[in-house]
Design an enzyme around this catalytic site. Structure first.
Site, PDB file in Angstrom:
ATOM      1  N   GLU A 170      -6.831   4.545   8.116  1.00  0.00           N
ATOM      2  CA  GLU A 170      -6.656   5.963   7.780  1.00  0.00           C
ATOM      3  C   GLU A 170      -7.915   6.529   7.109  1.00  0.00           C
ATOM      4  OE1 GLU A 170      -2.912   5.431   5.725  1.00  0.00           O
ATOM      5  OE2 GLU A 170      -1.995   4.931   7.649  1.00  0.00           O
TER       6      GLU A 170
ATOM      7  N   ASN B 283       0.865  -1.179   0.000  1.00  0.00           N
ATOM      8  CA  ASN B 283       0.000   0.000   0.000  1.00  0.00           C
ATOM      9  C   ASN B 283       0.905   1.233   0.000  1.00  0.00           C
ATOM     10  OD1 ASN B 283      -1.772   2.065   0.549  1.00  0.00           O
ATOM     11  ND2 ASN B 283      -2.398   1.320   2.563  1.00  0.00           N
TER      12      ASN B 283
ATOM     13  N   GLY C 177       2.902   2.186  10.860  1.00  0.00           N
ATOM     14  CA  GLY C 177       3.910   3.243  10.724  1.00  0.00           C
ATOM     15  C   GLY C 177       4.639   3.587  12.005  1.00  0.00           C
TER      16      GLY C 177
ATOM     17  N   LYS D 178       0.035   4.235  -0.142  1.00  0.00           N
ATOM     18  CA  LYS D 178      -0.616   5.402   0.482  1.00  0.00           C
ATOM     19  C   LYS D 178      -0.432   6.630  -0.430  1.00  0.00           C
ATOM     20  CE  LYS D 178      -0.150   3.133   4.891  1.00  0.00           C
ATOM     21  NZ  LYS D 178      -0.057   3.221   6.340  1.00  0.00           N
TER      22      LYS D 178
ATOM     23  N   GLY E  19       3.010  -1.200   4.213  1.00  0.00           N
ATOM     24  CA  GLY E  19       3.007   0.213   3.867  1.00  0.00           C
ATOM     25  C   GLY E  19       4.399   0.673   3.483  1.00  0.00           C
TER      26      GLY E  19
ATOM     27  N   GLU F  73      -4.943  -5.007  10.744  1.00  0.00           N
ATOM     28  CA  GLU F  73      -3.940  -3.963  10.943  1.00  0.00           C
ATOM     29  C   GLU F  73      -4.213  -3.238  12.255  1.00  0.00           C
ATOM     30  OE1 GLU F  73      -2.040  -2.721   6.940  1.00  0.00           O
ATOM     31  OE2 GLU F  73      -3.766  -1.439   7.266  1.00  0.00           O
TER      32      GLU F  73
ATOM     33  N   SER G 196       3.765  -2.194  10.299  1.00  0.00           N
ATOM     34  CA  SER G 196       5.215  -2.275  10.531  1.00  0.00           C
ATOM     35  C   SER G 196       5.846  -3.592  10.080  1.00  0.00           C
ATOM     36  CB  SER G 196       5.534  -1.984  12.006  1.00  0.00           C
ATOM     37  OG  SER G 196       5.149  -0.660  12.330  1.00  0.00           O
TER      38      SER G 196
ATOM     39  N   HIS H 169      -9.404   0.964   5.183  1.00  0.00           N
ATOM     40  CA  HIS H 169      -8.128   1.163   5.892  1.00  0.00           C
ATOM     41  C   HIS H 169      -8.374   2.089   7.082  1.00  0.00           C
ATOM     42  CE1 HIS H 169      -4.047   2.414   6.775  1.00  0.00           C
ATOM     43  NE2 HIS H 169      -3.649   1.352   6.096  1.00  0.00           N
TER      44      HIS H 169
END
Ligand code: 13P
Length: 245
Positions: free
Chosen positions: A94, A8, A168, A10, A228, A162, A207, A92
């Site tokens: 986010e 991903n 992250g 992003k 990610g 996730e 991560s 997701h």
């Protein structure tokens, strides 16, 4: 079960980043897992052309809940399928947090993705405080119940677990914690889809790096990874892909 490793990107990537797809093609041609790269909307068509004839599929990071209409600035599942996407990430964290997407929105988007012939990677995961309160399983169970629409099957969905606090941050749950959540997702999928629930791929995300991928991918019911930061550079992503092969 054949593992699925999805990257991903992003909101990262310009035309020059397509070189990473070329580089990936050069190193992962013999990988024994399925590979998906999800660049931003602007690169989907070019990424599809570049990956043509390789074992790399292209995905989108979101789509609208409707197939077309007066939704200024939005992009539909049909549009991304039209330019070569075969997968789409939906729900997701986010998007859930920054765009206020609910389980109901997620389920509608998944239905629309299916109408466009896309496989949906449905994301779920608990926050740090939900885990600290001992509610991780309950939260994820609720998200799954609300986010998987009628018509879902092992051929058109994958689930990505996730943990929000692992995205992250460099933090990851223990392998035992990952195993517990993946087992509970598997139970829920079997309850919902019967025997076919055993065939749905459950990815871990948060991560994932070359240094921890092999250990995570060995955990029971971990059928792949959603990556990610470490998917942005072909060399890093290729190491994760090779760990799954
Ligand atoms: P990181 O691998 O950068 O933690 O991101 C995980 C993620 O959100 C993938 O969808």
């Amino acid at each position: 079960m054949r593992k699925l490793i999805a990257g991903n990107w992003k909101m990262n990537g310009l035309a020059s980043s397509l070189a990473e797809i070329e580089a990936l093609k050069g190193t992962t041609g013999t990988a024994a897992c399925d590979i998906v790269v999800c660049p931003p909307f602007t690169l989907i068509e070019k990424a599809s052309v570049r990956s043509n004839g390789s074992n790399i599929a292209i995905g989108a990071q979101d789509c609208h809940a409707h197939i077309s209409g007066a939704y200024t600035g939005d992009v539909s599942a049909e549009m991304v399928a039209d330019v070569g996407a075969r997968f789409v990430i939906i729900g997701h964290s986010e998007r859930r947090v920054l765009h206020l997407e609910t389980d109901t929105t997620v389920a509608s988007k998944v239905t629309t993705a299916h109408k466009a012939g896309l496989t949906a990677i449905i994301c779920v995961g608990e926050t740090r405080s939900e885990r600290d309160e001992g509610r991780a399983v309950e939260i994820i169970d609720g998200q799954l119940r609300g986010s998987i629409p009628a018509g879902a099957s092992s051929s058109n969905i994958a689930i990505a677990y996730e943990p929000v606090w692992a995205i992250g941050t460099g933090l990851i749950p223990t392998l035992e914690q990952i195993e517990e959540i993946h087992a509970s997702i598997r139970r829920m999928l079997e309850e919902r889809l019967g025997e076919d629930g055993r065939e749905v791929r459950i990815l871990y995300g948060g991560s994932v790096k070359a240094s921890n991928a092999a250990d995570i991918l060995r955990v029971a019911n971990v059928n792949g990874a959603l990556v990610g930061g470490a998917s942005l550079k072909a060399a890093d992503f290729a190491e994760i892909i090779l760990a799954a092969s």
